[in-house]
Every structure is written in structure tokens, then in C-alpha cells.
Design an enzyme around this catalytic site. Structure first.
Site, PDB file in Angstrom:
ATOM      1  N   GLU A 175       0.453  -2.941 -10.498  1.00 43.62           N
ATOM      2  CA  GLU A 175       0.046  -3.964 -11.473  1.00 43.62           C
ATOM      3  C   GLU A 175       0.444  -3.568 -12.886  1.00 43.62           C
ATOM      4  O   GLU A 175      -0.392  -3.474 -13.789  1.00 43.62           O
ATOM      5  CB  GLU A 175      -1.465  -4.197 -11.383  1.00 43.62           C
ATOM      6  CG  GLU A 175      -1.889  -4.731 -10.024  1.00 43.62           C
ATOM      7  CD  GLU A 175      -3.339  -5.196  -9.974  1.00 43.62           C
ATOM      8  OE1 GLU A 175      -4.163  -4.626 -10.694  1.00 43.62           O
ATOM      9  OE2 GLU A 175      -3.640  -6.131  -9.195  1.00 43.62           O
ATOM     10  N   GLU A 376      -1.443  -7.191  -2.174  1.00 48.38           N
ATOM     11  CA  GLU A 376      -2.901  -7.220  -2.349  1.00 48.38           C
ATOM     12  C   GLU A 376      -3.365  -8.658  -2.307  1.00 48.38           C
ATOM     13  O   GLU A 376      -2.751  -9.529  -2.935  1.00 48.38           O
ATOM     14  CB  GLU A 376      -3.340  -6.634  -3.701  1.00 48.38           C
ATOM     15  CG  GLU A 376      -3.309  -5.149  -3.783  1.00 48.38           C
ATOM     16  CD  GLU A 376      -3.932  -4.607  -5.071  1.00 48.38           C
ATOM     17  OE1 GLU A 376      -4.866  -5.238  -5.611  1.00 48.38           O
ATOM     18  OE2 GLU A 376      -3.467  -3.565  -5.525  1.00 48.38           O
TER      19      GLU A 376
HETATM   20  C1  BGP Z   1      -6.360  -4.831  -8.297  1.00 45.33           C
HETATM   21  C2  BGP Z   1      -6.100  -3.374  -8.158  1.00 45.33           C
HETATM   22  C3  BGP Z   1      -6.787  -2.706  -7.040  1.00 45.33           C
HETATM   23  C4  BGP Z   1      -8.047  -3.363  -6.544  1.00 45.33           C
HETATM   24  C5  BGP Z   1      -8.061  -4.863  -6.632  1.00 45.33           C
HETATM   25  C6  BGP Z   1      -9.395  -5.528  -6.386  1.00 45.33           C
HETATM   26  O1  BGP Z   1      -6.376  -5.164  -9.640  1.00 45.33           O
HETATM   27  O2  BGP Z   1      -4.732  -3.064  -8.013  1.00 45.33           O
HETATM   28  O3  BGP Z   1      -6.850  -1.353  -7.363  1.00 45.33           O
HETATM   29  O4  BGP Z   1      -9.156  -2.706  -6.851  1.00 45.33           O
HETATM   30  O5  BGP Z   1      -7.558  -5.321  -7.840  1.00 45.33           O
HETATM   31  O6  BGP Z   1     -10.172  -5.515  -7.530  1.00 45.33           O
HETATM   32  P1  BGP Z   1     -11.639  -4.963  -7.560  1.00 45.33           P
HETATM   33  O7  BGP Z   1     -11.586  -3.629  -6.981  1.00 45.33           O
HETATM   34  O8  BGP Z   1     -11.987  -4.948  -8.986  1.00 45.33           O
HETATM   35  O9  BGP Z   1     -12.448  -5.915  -6.776  1.00 45.33           O
END
Ligand code: BGP
Length: 479
Positions: A175, A376
Site C-alpha cells: 500500500e 487484500e
Molecule cells: C490494509 C493493510 C493490512 C490490513 C488491512 C485491513 O490497509 O495492508 O495490513 O491490516 O488493511 O485493515 P485493518 O487491519 O485495519 O482492519
């Protein structure tokens, strides 16, 4: 069949949220190791030193460090073709400035990759996922310093050479466009400005942030070029957090605002990493934030020569953009926005929008024309473990609808999609809140928000469903 026959089905994790063993095997501390846990409403704290008696969730996370064999066996049972994970920089170079790598750390990932390959699972490695050595934060203010480029190259050269026969798919930065937001200062860029204490309200200097991002672009391009020259078998990707938006109304002012959001949040970084140069609207952005970017000689050529082979993205939700300040807001993965009256939201307030994924894939493929991969996606939800089972129809519903949207993008619209790795396939620590109870997995991990639990793994109902999805290459999406 909609999806190509070698479609990469799997799941995604990151070392800082999943691995644990934070001070074992010679590993040094990373920026994430100094973040406390929080909740949806109380932000995570970034502490300069470890505060005795405070719980830091990354230290143990889901303890993949000690459970990798069992976890890989579970992935195999689900039929995974690919597993997205990151290599903790601090396991290989504990402070980031050593000249020789930590052999114990290298050997750990050898064992993990060997186990994956033996299970018929390809590793997909994120090289940097919110886990910069803390030493580099303290000594250089992270990526604000040009010095980081060389240190990152050293890390990459080491892991490329060591794992060249085991890893084919690489993502240079997770990201990377997090650096477009004040929120990205610490975890994404390693910048800790004086006065920053909590993760959601960081002291921000946009000029520094854009400069740091430039250093990441150069570092990424350098290692992509290096990999292309030495390891032709490698596939190098960028990774962008999609923050897609709709104009709230047909007011042309809303439309323009929306276009600016796409350029700033979604396209700026991908344009550099895929097209190899800063886009035409960069000048407008730099003026907006008072940035005067310092480029060293030859860096424009480097950007041009180090473009990626595929484009990977995270997709969780969409937002609405409006010039009307009175509209009700909603929260999001990284960026909040106006609430969309047509959509429902998760328990953490993130809009659920499968069609937005189809829309987004079309936007991206139309712009770049290179293979895409959704690395993701998923629903963070409260799960209940009862009699060793978790009934999670809400997760199945969310994922099913997103797979249907991907299918339409591929089959009807002609988008080229390489694979799909839903986030947190085995429960892990949330990046935004540090919570364990915000669960994404097909597999439940017995761990709570205070650091209690056995780390025992349990298959959720979604585990059996996803197994069927993979076995049918996405054709059978029924419960
Ligand atoms: C993205 C990241 C992850 C992950 C995901 C879910 O931004 O790359 O590392 O954590 O989001 O977000 P969260 O964990 O805040 O629910």
C-alpha cells in the site's frame, strides 16, 4: 470457466500482524513493535520506548513464527495456490544498517518457503509491509532520508539471491499510497515527527511525506530493474490501497472533486510505478501541499527503467466525495468520506460494495493494461467461537459477492486477473486498531486483545466454503 486455470487462489498476511516472535531468532524491533492496541474509537498509541506493563500486539501476533507448519497444513487443506506474506526486514537486518544479514532470520524463511512449496503453494512476498527497523526511524526519520534507498536495496539483494529458487512473486511496498495520507507517516514511511503520539492523528509535514514517497519510488524502481536483469523468472508488482470514490451527486463540482480523489489517492503512485513517470497532475498536487520535490540526477531514468510487471491492490470499500460539508461521514480503511445511502457498512463502518470492485478493476485495467491481482479484500467482523466452531455466514456472503464481481470483471468485461488473496486468511492483528477481535480469517486464532489465549487454530464455516470455491476455480460459490 471465468478464471484462468492457473488462477492464484490463496490468502494474505504480513509479518508485523501475524508472525510474532518479535525478539526471537536475532530479530530486531520494527516500527510496529512500538504500537499499542486500540479500538475503533480509541486510537493506537505510538510510544518512543516500550512502556512496561503495556501490551504491544505485534510482539506475539498470531505466533506464525511457532505455528507455520500447522498453518501451512491448513492452507494446503483449503487448496491454496498462493500465500501472501511479508519478510520482516528486522529478521534479516535487525537494525537495517548491518552489512551482513542475520542467518537465523534467513533460515526461518527458508523453512517457511520450503514448507509452502512442499504443500504446492507459491509464496508471494511483500518486501516491506509496515515493518521498518525502528533504528531507521530514529536515526533517519525513515524514508524522509535518501539513505534508506541503499539500505532497502541491500535488504532486497540479500533476499532475492537467497530465495531466487523459491519465490517468484514479489511486491516492493505494501500500500505504497498510504504515504499520500498523514496516517501513512509512521507505519508506511517510518516518519515520526515530533509531537506524534497517536496513530490516527500524526503530526504531518506533507513536503517531507512526498519526498519520502519519492525515495520509495526510486528504491522500488531500482530493485525492480535489478531483479529484471538478474532474475528473469521473477514477477515484480506494485501494491496500491484502492480508495475508490463516487461523486455524491451530478453536480460538476462533485465530479471534479471525485476525479481529484482518484488522481491523488488511487493513481499518483501507480502511475509512477507502472508508467515510470510522474503524472501530469503531480504539479497541481505538489502546489496544493507546498511540496518542492528534490530529484537527484538520473532518478527520472531509474523510474522509467524500473516499472512493475503486475499491479496488485487491496480493496475493502468505496467512499463518496462531495463538496457539501454537511453530509454524514463514514469511516474507511484509510480514508473516510461521505456516507453512501445505497450501501451497508461493516461493524467498523466500512462500506460494503462488491460492484465497486468490478468498477475499480475496470478503471485500473483500462488505465494500465497489465495483469491485476487482488491481494487484500475481506470483512473484519466479530466472531464467536462455540464448541470449536465459528459460524460466519456474513463473511461468506461478503467474499462471495466480491468473487462474483471479480468474475464479471473477467468474464464479461475482459479484465486480466491473476489471483485473489483475501486479507488475514488466518486471524491476525488489525493494522488500524491493533485489535485481534476484528477478525478476517477462515481460521480462528485463540487470542484476545489483552494478549490472552492459546494460539489454538479452529476452522470456521468459511474455511469449508472457500475450499470448495478454490476446488471449483470459483465456479461453485454456494454455501
Ligand atoms: C490494509 C493493510 C493490512 C490490513 C488491512 C485491513 O490497509 O495492508 O495490513 O491490516 O488493511 O485493515 P485493518 O487491519 O485495519 O482492519
Amino acid at each position: 470457466m471465468a478464471f484462468q486455470k492457473d488462477f492464484l487462489w490463496g490468502g494474505a498476511t504480513a509479518a508485523n500482524q501475524f508472525e510474532g516472535g518479535w525478539d526471537q531468532g536475532g530479530k530486531g524491533p520494527s516500527c510496529s513493535d512500538f504500537m499499542t492496541s486500540g479500538t475503533h474509537t480509541s486510537p493506537r498509541q505510538i510510544t518512543a520506548e516500550l512502556v512496561p506493563g503495556t501490551y504491544y500486539p505485534s510482539h506475539t501476533a498470531s505466533d506464525f513464527f511457532h505455528h507455520y507448519e500447522e498453518d501451512i497444513a491448513l492452507m494446503k487443506e483449503m487448496g491454496f495456490k498462493v500465500f501472501r506474506m511479508s519478510i520482516a526486514w528486522t529478521r534479516i537486518y535487525p537494525t537495517g544498517v548491518e552489512t551482513d544479514p542475520n542467518e537465523e532470520g534467513l533460515a526461518f524463511y527458508d523453512r517457511v518457503f520450503d514448507a509452502l512449496l512442499a504443500a504446492g503453494i507459491q509464496p508471494l512476498v511483500t518486501i516491506s509491509h509496515y515493518e521498518l527497523p525502528i533504528h531507521l526511524v530514529r536515526r533517519y526519520n525513515g524514508w524522509a532520508s535518501h539513505e534508506l534507498i541503499e539500505l532497502y536495496e541491500r535488504f532486497c539483494h540479500t533476499i532475492f539471491e537467497r530465495y531466487k529458487d523459491k519465490v517468484r512473486y514479489w511486491l516492493t511496498f505494501n500500500e505504497i499510497n498510504c504515504g499520500m495520507l498523514p496516517l501513512g507517516n509512521y507505519t508506511s514511511l517510518g516518519i515520526l515527527n515530533e509531537g506524534t503520539e497517536d496513530f490516527t492523528h500524526q503530526v504531518d509535514d506533507p513536503a517531507l511525506r512526498f519526498q519520502a514517497l519519492h525515495h520509495q519510488f526510486v528504491a522500488s524502481a531500482k530493485v525492480v530493474k535489478y531483479a529484471h536483469e538478474r532474475y528473469p523468472q521473477f514477477k515484480m508488482g506494485c501494491m496500491i490501497a484502492l480508495m475508490p470514490s463516487y461523486a455524491y451527486s451530478c453536480n460538476p463540482k462533485d465530479q471534479l472533486e471525485d476525479q481529484w480523489n482518484w488522481q491523488e489517492m488511487n493513481f499518483y503512485c501507480g502511475d509512477v510505478q507502472v508508467r515510470g513517470e510522474y503524472p501530469h497532475y503531480a504539479k497541481r498536487l505538489w502546489e496544493k501541499y507546498g511540496v518542492s520535490l528534490k530529484l537527484q540526477s538520473g532518478e527520472r531514468d531509474i523510474l522509467r527503467e524500473g516499472t512493475v510487471d503486475f499491479y496488485s491492490l487491496s480493496y475493502y470499500q468505496t467512499i463518496c466525495v462531495s463538496t457539501d460539508p454537511t453530509l454524514e461521514n463514514t469511516s474507511g480503511n484509510l480514508l473516510g468520506g461521505a456516507k453512501n445511502p445505497y450501501l451497508e457498512a461493516s461493524d467498523w463502518g466500512w462500506h460494503i460494495d462488491p460492484e465497486g470492485l468490478r468498477f475499480t478493476l475496470n478503471e485500473l485495467y483500462g488505465r494500465y493494461g497489465i495483469p491485476l491481482m487482488v491481494v487484500e479484500n475481506g470483512l473484519g467482523a466479530y466472531d464467536k467461537l462455540e464448541d470449536e466452531a465459528v459460524h460466519d455466514p456474513y463473511r461468506v456472503d461478503y467474499l462471495r459477492r466480491h468473487i462474483e464481481a471479480m468474475k464479471a470483471a473477467v468474464e464479461i468485461d475482459g479484465v486480466e486477473l491473476m489471483g485473489y488473496t483475501p486479507w488475514g486468511c488466518i486471524d491476525l492483528v488489525s493494522a488500524s486498531t491493533g485489535e485481534m477481535r476484528k477478525r478476517y480469517g477462515f481460521i480462528y486464532v485463540d487470542r484476545d486483545d489483552e494478549g490472552h489465549g492459546t494460539f489454538e487454530r479452529y476452522r470456521k464455516d468459511s474455511f469449508y466454503w472457500y475450499k470448495k470455491v478454490i476446488a471449483s476455480n470459483g465456479e461453485d460459490l454456494e454455501d
